[in-house]
Write a protein that holds these residues in place. Structure first.
Motif, PDB file in Angstrom:
ATOM      1  N   PHE A   1      -0.127  -1.904 -10.812  1.00  0.00           N
ATOM      2  CA  PHE A   1      -0.429  -0.387 -10.260  1.00  0.00           C
ATOM      3  C   PHE A   1      -2.027  -0.532 -10.031  1.00  0.00           C
TER       4      PHE A   1
ATOM      5  N   GLN B   1       4.864   6.436  -5.830  1.00  0.00           N
ATOM      6  CA  GLN B   1       3.579   7.316  -5.758  1.00  0.00           C
ATOM      7  C   GLN B   1       3.538   8.147  -7.238  1.00  0.00           C
ATOM      8  N   ASP B   2       4.909   8.717  -7.456  1.00  0.00           N
ATOM      9  CA  ASP B   2       4.887   9.569  -8.454  1.00  0.00           C
ATOM     10  C   ASP B   2       5.681   9.242  -9.835  1.00  0.00           C
TER      11      ASP B   2
ATOM     12  N   LYS C   1       0.778  -1.232  -0.130  1.00  0.00           N
ATOM     13  CA  LYS C   1      -0.022  -0.158   0.177  1.00  0.00           C
ATOM     14  C   LYS C   1       0.776   1.112  -0.060  1.00  0.00           C
ATOM     15  N   ILE C   2       0.602   2.058  -0.867  1.00  0.00           N
ATOM     16  CA  ILE C   2       1.472   3.100  -1.115  1.00  0.00           C
ATOM     17  C   ILE C   2       0.837   4.435  -0.373  1.00  0.00           C
ATOM     18  N   SER C   3      -0.451   4.663  -0.542  1.00  0.00           N
ATOM     19  CA  SER C   3      -1.212   5.369   0.318  1.00  0.00           C
ATOM     20  C   SER C   3      -3.009   5.491  -0.158  1.00  0.00           C
TER      21      SER C   3
ATOM     22  N   LEU D   1       8.837   5.578  -1.284  1.00  0.00           N
ATOM     23  CA  LEU D   1       7.434   5.740  -0.985  1.00  0.00           C
ATOM     24  C   LEU D   1       7.047   6.830  -2.165  1.00  0.00           C
ATOM     25  N   LYS D   2       7.935   7.911  -2.100  1.00  0.00           N
ATOM     26  CA  LYS D   2       7.775   9.067  -3.103  1.00  0.00           C
ATOM     27  C   LYS D   2       7.769   8.680  -4.688  1.00  0.00           C
TER      28      LYS D   2
ATOM     29  N   HIS E   1       5.490   2.597 -11.971  1.00  0.00           N
ATOM     30  CA  HIS E   1       3.962   2.025 -12.320  1.00  0.00           C
ATOM     31  C   HIS E   1       4.200   1.147 -13.490  1.00  0.00           C
TER      32      HIS E   1
ATOM     33  N   LYS F   1      -4.740   7.341  -1.449  1.00  0.00           N
ATOM     34  CA  LYS F   1      -5.040   8.158  -2.709  1.00  0.00           C
ATOM     35  C   LYS F   1      -4.141   7.484  -3.820  1.00  0.00           C
ATOM     36  N   HIS F   2      -3.000   6.752  -3.513  1.00  0.00           N
ATOM     37  CA  HIS F   2      -2.295   6.246  -4.653  1.00  0.00           C
ATOM     38  C   HIS F   2      -2.450   4.895  -4.868  1.00  0.00           C
TER      39      HIS F   2
ATOM     40  N   LEU G   1      -5.201   1.385  -8.080  1.00  0.00           N
ATOM     41  CA  LEU G   1      -5.758   2.365  -7.352  1.00  0.00           C
ATOM     42  C   LEU G   1      -6.739   1.723  -6.280  1.00  0.00           C
TER      43      LEU G   1
END
Length: 439
Positions: A391, A380-381, A345-347, A376-377, A386, A349-350, A393
């Motif tokens: 990946f 996410q980005d 789990k990344i977050s 983590l960053k 990805h 939101k992500h 959601l």
């Protein structure tokens, strides 16, 4: 918080003045405040970006300084920046300049500077992502990195350079030939007898050897894109199997992870991915197949022992549990063909990054180790990550309370069933009931 307080003050003032009446002028006031804050936020964001770019430019300028400590400081700050942010827009027109200075630091700098520069090149490749720029980074850096591995003797520097070489080739290589060249260079560090140096060779410290095998395994996962000649990998399988007897548990775990890829690629089982047709002599082909079968039996026998190894006084319990878990999963995979899965789990939101093959698991473990606090960053980005992993959601926020309860219940039942199956398999192994399947 400031914005909320200001809006509240406007509304309270209007109510006191007009008996809690709220007309279009109030809405205009609120809208003007909201617009003002939006413009202020945009201005602050722009100012922050400009300030950050200004700082990064200063660090790039410092890479040209003669004083080594100044270059080390600049490299350290650049590494921190690239770990904590995906600076794609910043590096698109600067990556050649950065790469040139990083390579110079590997050539002329201290061990610390060379380690930082190697890490910086790896982060540059991760930021750029796959494509022509990544291939250019690989072409420009591979020769210098290979030379640093062959000529240098510092173990820490070797470890950093190996990570860097694995990453730039993983992201930038266009074909099997380019990948195999880097794999061969890395393997000569791990197993010096495979190289041209016939003199005495200093053995790598266990932690460095484990990290080196991890980097080699990470790059080796990419060979699944091509047909594989099993005869080319006999030496690697043989040496890795001996490392399952190593005194250091981290080395045994690293060797086990590498071996799991050989199972997945079918090199030890000869599936359709393996190119036995490239072995042009029938007797030689039969000899390779027989050798792989004997190695498979040897590896599974040792894996069975390591999956139930008892701990002793002073044993690192975490590593012991990791070892047991890894080799049990390898045994399960050989028996059932089912690979363990990781859902990270990344977050909220992500969402999640999912690894559902041994290849992806090895890649995930390496990137987590390399990126450290920056994983983590980037997860996410960074589009590269990805693309590498599955990946998904996180849609749990849109579920009703009843749907969430059902989802948790189904997940709990699945985990319980899997735990019972794992427990049963472990008990059977302890009683000596594990028998490798005959092919």
């Amino acid at each position: 918080m400031v914005k909320s307080k200001l809006l509240h003050q406007i509304l309270c003032h209007r109510r006191k003045a007009g008996g809690d009446q709220f007309d279009s002028s109030d809405a205009d006031s609120v809208n003007s405040v909201s617009t003002g804050f939006s413009e202020l936020t945009l201005a602050n964001d722009t100012e922050y970006v400009s300030s950050q770019e200004c700082e990064l430019e200063k660090y790039i300028d410092a890479l040209y300084e003669k004083r080594g400590s100044t270059r080390e400081m600049a490299l350290s700050m650049l590494v921190n920046a690239f770990e904590g942010n995906v600076l794609l827009a910043f590096v698109e027109n600067k990556f050649i300049t950065l790469l040139s200075q990083y390579i110079n630091s590997i050539k002329r700098g201290s061990t610390k500077e060379a380690c930082l520069a190697s890490r910086a090149i790896g982060l540059l490749a991760i930021t750029i992502g796959a494509g022509s720029s990544a291939h250019e980074i690989m072409e420009e850096s591979v020769s210098r990195l290979s030379q640093a591995l062959i000529s240098g003797s510092d173990a820490l520097k070797k470890s950093s350079v190996l990570d860097c070489l694995a990453l730039v080739t993983f992201i930038g290589a266009n074909d099997l030939f380019e990948t195999e060249l880097s794999l061969k260079t890395m393997w000569q560090v791990i197993y010096p007898k495979s190289g041209p140096n016939v003199g005495p060779v200093k053995k790598l410290p266990p932690t460095v050897l484990a990290a080196a095998i991890s980097a080699w395994s990470f790059l080796f996962t990419t060979v699944s894109s091509w047909k594989i000649n099993p005869d080319n990998w006999k030496e690697a399988i043989s040496f890795l199997s001996t490392l399952l007897e190593d005194n250091d548990r981290s080395v045994r775990i690293a060797a086990g992870e590498a071996i799991s890829i050989f199972f997945e690629l079918g090199i030890l089982d000869q599936n359709e991915q393996v190119d036995t047709d490239s072995i042009n002599h029938e007797d030689l082909k039969h000899g390779v197949l027989a050798y792989m079968q004997s190695m498979k039996a040897k590896i599974l026998f040792k894996a069975n022992e390591l999956s139930v190894e008892a701990g002793g006084k002073g044993t690192d319990k975490k590593n012991l549990n990791d070892q047991r878990d890894l080799f049990q999963k390898i045994l399960d995979y050989v028996q059932t063909g089912e690979c363990p899965e990781i859902s990270l789990k990344i977050s909220n939101k992500h969402g999640f990054l999912r690894a559902s093959t041994w290849t992806q698991i090895i890649q995930l473990n390496f990137l987590k180790r390399f990126l450290g606090r920056g994983f983590l960053k980037h997860a996410q980005d960074n589009e590269l990550l990805h693309d590498i992993f599955d990946f998904a959601l996180d849609n749990s926020e849109s579920l009703s309370s009843k749907e969430k309860k059902i989802s948790r219940s189904e997940g709990d039942k699945g985990r319980t069933r899997k735990m019972n199956e794992d427990r049963k398999l472990a008990q059977e192994r302890k009683r000596g009931h594990f028998i490798p399947r005959e092919e």
